[in-house]
Design a protein around this motif. Sequence first.
Motif, PDB file in Angstrom:
ATOM      1  N   SER A   1      37.589  41.036  45.254  1.00  0.00           N
ATOM      2  CA  SER A   1      37.031  39.745  44.861  1.00  0.00           C
ATOM      3  C   SER A   1      37.675  39.267  43.561  1.00  0.00           C
ATOM      4  CB  SER A   1      35.514  39.837  44.689  1.00  0.00           C
ATOM      5  OG  SER A   1      35.207  40.703  43.604  1.00  0.00           O
ATOM      6  N   GLY A   2      37.160  38.171  43.034  1.00  0.00           N
ATOM      7  CA  GLY A   2      37.616  37.621  41.765  1.00  0.00           C
ATOM      8  C   GLY A   2      38.871  36.771  41.927  1.00  0.00           C
ATOM      9  N   THR A   3      39.278  36.125  40.828  1.00  0.00           N
ATOM     10  CA  THR A   3      40.540  35.376  40.892  1.00  0.00           C
ATOM     11  C   THR A   3      41.709  36.346  41.066  1.00  0.00           C
ATOM     12  OG1 THR A   3      40.645  35.325  38.466  1.00  0.00           O
ATOM     13  CG2 THR A   3      39.727  33.399  39.575  1.00  0.00           C
ATOM     14  N   SER A   4      41.430  37.642  40.846  1.00  0.00           N
ATOM     15  CA  SER A   4      42.421  38.667  41.180  1.00  0.00           C
ATOM     16  C   SER A   4      42.819  38.563  42.644  1.00  0.00           C
ATOM     17  CB  SER A   4      41.853  40.064  40.924  1.00  0.00           C
ATOM     18  OG  SER A   4      41.606  40.263  39.553  1.00  0.00           O
ATOM     19  N   ALA A   5      41.846  38.260  43.495  1.00  0.00           N
ATOM     20  CA  ALA A   5      42.115  38.137  44.923  1.00  0.00           C
ATOM     21  C   ALA A   5      42.807  36.824  45.250  1.00  0.00           C
ATOM     22  CB  ALA A   5      40.811  38.255  45.707  1.00  0.00           C
ATOM     23  N   ALA A   6      42.593  35.803  44.412  1.00  0.00           N
ATOM     24  CA  ALA A   6      43.117  34.475  44.710  1.00  0.00           C
ATOM     25  C   ALA A   6      44.622  34.382  44.531  1.00  0.00           C
ATOM     26  CB  ALA A   6      42.423  33.439  43.821  1.00  0.00           C
ATOM     27  N   ALA A   7      45.159  34.962  43.456  1.00  0.00           N
ATOM     28  CA  ALA A   7      46.591  34.828  43.168  1.00  0.00           C
ATOM     29  C   ALA A   7      47.473  35.426  44.271  1.00  0.00           C
ATOM     30  CB  ALA A   7      46.908  35.452  41.810  1.00  0.00           C
ATOM     31  N   PRO A   8      47.188  36.632  44.790  1.00  0.00           N
ATOM     32  CA  PRO A   8      48.041  37.167  45.864  1.00  0.00           C
ATOM     33  C   PRO A   8      47.999  36.327  47.137  1.00  0.00           C
ATOM     34  CG  PRO A   8      46.745  38.921  44.864  1.00  0.00           C
ATOM     35  CD  PRO A   8      46.197  37.635  44.337  1.00  0.00           C
ATOM     36  N   GLU A   9      46.852  35.729  47.434  1.00  0.00           N
ATOM     37  CA  GLU A   9      46.797  34.849  48.605  1.00  0.00           C
ATOM     38  C   GLU A   9      47.767  33.686  48.424  1.00  0.00           C
ATOM     39  OE1 GLU A   9      42.768  33.606  49.269  1.00  0.00           O
ATOM     40  OE2 GLU A   9      42.011  35.655  49.140  1.00  0.00           O
ATOM     41  N   ALA A  10      47.790  33.129  47.217  1.00  0.00           N
ATOM     42  CA  ALA A  10      48.726  32.035  46.930  1.00  0.00           C
ATOM     43  C   ALA A  10      50.168  32.512  47.045  1.00  0.00           C
ATOM     44  CB  ALA A  10      48.460  31.474  45.532  1.00  0.00           C
TER      45      ALA A  10
ATOM     46  N   ARG B   1      31.978  26.502  47.274  1.00  0.00           N
ATOM     47  CA  ARG B   1      31.578  26.356  45.878  1.00  0.00           C
ATOM     48  C   ARG B   1      32.495  27.178  44.983  1.00  0.00           C
ATOM     49  NH1 ARG B   1      25.494  28.127  45.728  1.00  0.00           N
ATOM     50  NH2 ARG B   1      26.274  29.593  47.309  1.00  0.00           N
ATOM     51  N   THR B   2      32.385  26.922  43.685  1.00  0.00           N
ATOM     52  CA  THR B   2      33.104  27.746  42.719  1.00  0.00           C
ATOM     53  C   THR B   2      32.370  29.074  42.540  1.00  0.00           C
ATOM     54  OG1 THR B   2      33.840  27.890  40.435  1.00  0.00           O
ATOM     55  CG2 THR B   2      31.872  26.618  40.839  1.00  0.00           C
ATOM     56  N   ALA B   3      33.126  30.121  42.311  1.00  0.00           N
ATOM     57  CA  ALA B   3      32.504  31.414  42.032  1.00  0.00           C
ATOM     58  C   ALA B   3      31.926  31.400  40.621  1.00  0.00           C
ATOM     59  CB  ALA B   3      33.536  32.529  42.169  1.00  0.00           C
ATOM     60  N   LEU B   4      30.917  32.216  40.389  1.00  0.00           N
ATOM     61  CA  LEU B   4      30.263  32.245  39.079  1.00  0.00           C
ATOM     62  C   LEU B   4      31.221  32.691  37.985  1.00  0.00           C
ATOM     63  CD1 LEU B   4      26.804  33.765  40.081  1.00  0.00           C
ATOM     64  CD2 LEU B   4      27.349  31.373  39.591  1.00  0.00           C
ATOM     65  N   TYR B   5      32.267  33.441  38.341  1.00  0.00           N
ATOM     66  CA  TYR B   5      33.213  33.944  37.340  1.00  0.00           C
ATOM     67  C   TYR B   5      34.416  33.023  37.151  1.00  0.00           C
ATOM     68  CZ  TYR B   5      34.727  35.725  41.872  1.00  0.00           C
ATOM     69  OH  TYR B   5      35.048  35.833  43.204  1.00  0.00           O
TER      70      TYR B   5
END
Length: 644
Positions: free
Chosen positions: A386-395, A344-348
Motif C-alpha cells: 500500500s501507500g504511495t510506495s505502491a503508486a510509483a511502480p505502477e506508473a 477517494r484520496t488515501a488518508l496518507y
Amino acid sequence: TMRGYSRYGTAVGFMVLLNALLIFATQATEGVLTDHLLVQLHEDAQNEAHQVATQHGLQSARKLPFGDGLFHFYPQETSKRRSKRSTRIKQSLQKDRRVKKVFEQEGFSRQKRGYRNINDIEVNMSDPLFTKQWYLINTGQADGTPGLDLNVAEAWALGYTGKGVTIAIMDDGIDYLHPDLASNYNADASYDFSSNDPFPFPRYTDDWFNSSHGTRCAGEVSAAANNNICGVGVAYNSKVAGIRMLDQPFMTDIIEASSISHMPQDIDIYSASWGPTDDGKTVDGPRELTLQAMADGVNKGRGGKGSIYVWASGDGGSYDDCNCDGYASSMWTISINSAINDGRTALYDESCSSTLASTFSNGRKRNPEAGVATTDLYGNCTLRHSGTSAAAPEAAGVFALALEANPNLTWRDMQHLSVLTSKRNQLHDEVHQWRRNGVGLEFNHLFGYGVLDAGGMVKMANEWKTVPERFHCVAGSIQEAHKFQSGNKLVLAITTEACQGKDNFVRYLEHVQAVVTVNATRRGDLNINMTSPMGTKSILLSRRPRDDDSKVGFDKWPFMTTHTWGEDPRGTWVLEVGFRGDQPQRGVLKEWTLMLHGTQSAPYIDQIVRDYQSKLAMSKKEELEEELDEAVERSLKSLMSKNN
C-alpha cells in the motif's frame, strides 16, 4: 479520429443530414428494427404531428431539434423488436398526404461504461492473484468502484507489455530469485550500493517491511504473466533491475547520486518510493551530487532522450506538503500520488502543486483484499502492499508500455503524455475540487491531471512527435524584505513578457518555479498561493500543523507547479503569502524569483493546424476553408479536455 474535429460544418446543410438518415435507414433494414419511427412531415402539416401519430396508432410525436420537419413517432410501450403492428403503421403513414418520408429505426447495443465483468474482458491470466489486482482491471472487487483502474487491458490488447524496457527499482533490494521475477530480472543493470557488490538481495531483518519493500514494488512492474504464481506486472514483459541503496544506517549524497546515475544507457525508468521523512516538519531534497546526477540523467540518459525518474509523492497525509520534498517537487521527476479503490484520496496522501498524475494504492475499507497484490520476499505473495510506495511502480509500468510503443519518447514527452492522457475518471476529494487551467486542462491539487490511462497513453505515444526545444526564463524577481502577520496577507506581483524578444522566450509553459526565501515565527502555519496571468491558482504550500520551525524557514526553496501547463506566461503573476492557524504569527519574505520553463512553439497546436490543412487540400471543398479557425478551436478543446 479526434473528437470535436468536424469534417462537415454548417455549410453542408440539411441535405447531408437527410442523406445520412437515408443511408442509416437503408442499413437498418439489415438489423433489428424497432417500432420507433423517424417521420418527416410536409411544412404545412408540422403543427399536426401529434394528431398524425395518434391517428396511426402511436402514442405521440416529438419534434427533433435538428433537421427540418423531423419528428420522433413513438409507441405506447417499447418492445425489443418490431411487431407486425408497427409494419402496418409504417405502411399507413407512408400513404398519409401529410407525411413526406418515414424512416425505420434500427435497434443496436450500447453498454454502460464503468461496470465490467472480469469474465467479459479478454484477458486470460493463470496467475492466482490476477483477479484480485483491481488496480489493473477494476470490476468492483474488494468494495471498489468498477472501471477505476489503469486501463492496462487496452494497452495489452494492442500488444504492448513492456518488451525491451528496463525499470530500476531504487529501494532496499529485490528478491531476484522469486519465481515470479526471476525471468524478467536484469542482473547486468543491477547493483547493491549498500554493500558495494552486484547482488542487491534484501538483507534479512526482523522487520519484514524493511526488507520486502523493493520486492513488492518490483512485482507491480514486472511480475511475469501466466506462470501460475502471484499476480501480473503492469508491464509483465519488461525487465526489472534492483538498485539496493536504502538499507544502511544513513544515506549519503554519493549513494543517492550513484543510484540515480547507474547505467543510464541501459536503464530506461528509475522508480523511487522514498524521500525525506514524511513527518510533516521536514523540508529537504537532493544534495549537490544527486542534483548533478539527475541533471545528467535527463540530458544524457537513454542516448540523450533522458532518463525517466518516477517519484512517490509522499505518505505524510494532510500534515505534510510534497512541495517540501525536493525530489517529488523536482521538474526532472514525475511525481505520482495515489488514489484508493473507490476514487477517494488515501488518508496518507500528501497534496502539492508539483504532482503530475496518480495511480492506486489500497482501499480505505478493511477488506483483506483491498491492498495491492504483488510479489513478496522468499517466493511469497501479498495482498497488503500500500501507500504511495505502491503508486510509483505502477506508473513506471505504464511508462514502460508507452516506451515500448515509442522508444523515441524523451523525458519531457513522457510528462506531456501524462498530462494529456491522464483521466479524472471517478477520482474525487471533498476539499480539493477539479478545476481547469487557462488552456482547458483539468487538474486537481491532490491527483494532478488524473489517473494514468495506459491504453490512452500507448495510443497517443504511437503517433507522438517529440515536443519542441525547452527554454528557461527568469521572469522577474523581488528581493526586498516584506513583513506580514496573521490577518494581513502579503500580496506581491511580477509582470513579465516571459523573455519575449530574447533567445530564451517561453510562450507555452511546462513547469513554473517560485524560488522563495521566507522566515516565520512558525513555519508550519505558512500558506503560499500563486496565480498565473490566465487565472490559474496553484497552492504552493499548505499548512503543516506539525512544523514548529521558527529559525530556518525556506531558503531559496524552489516551489514548483505543473498546474499552468500549456498556458501563456505573459502578464502578471500574483504571489499570496499568509498564515493559517489558531495563534498569531509574524513573517518576512526576502525573495521571490519567478522561473518559467517551456517552449517557444506550440507542442500540439501546430500539428493540429497542419493536419487540418492537409485534409482541407484533399477535400477541395471551398466552403470548409472559412471553418479552419473554428475547427482548430474545437480540436484544441477536444485535445485539452478530459472525460469525466
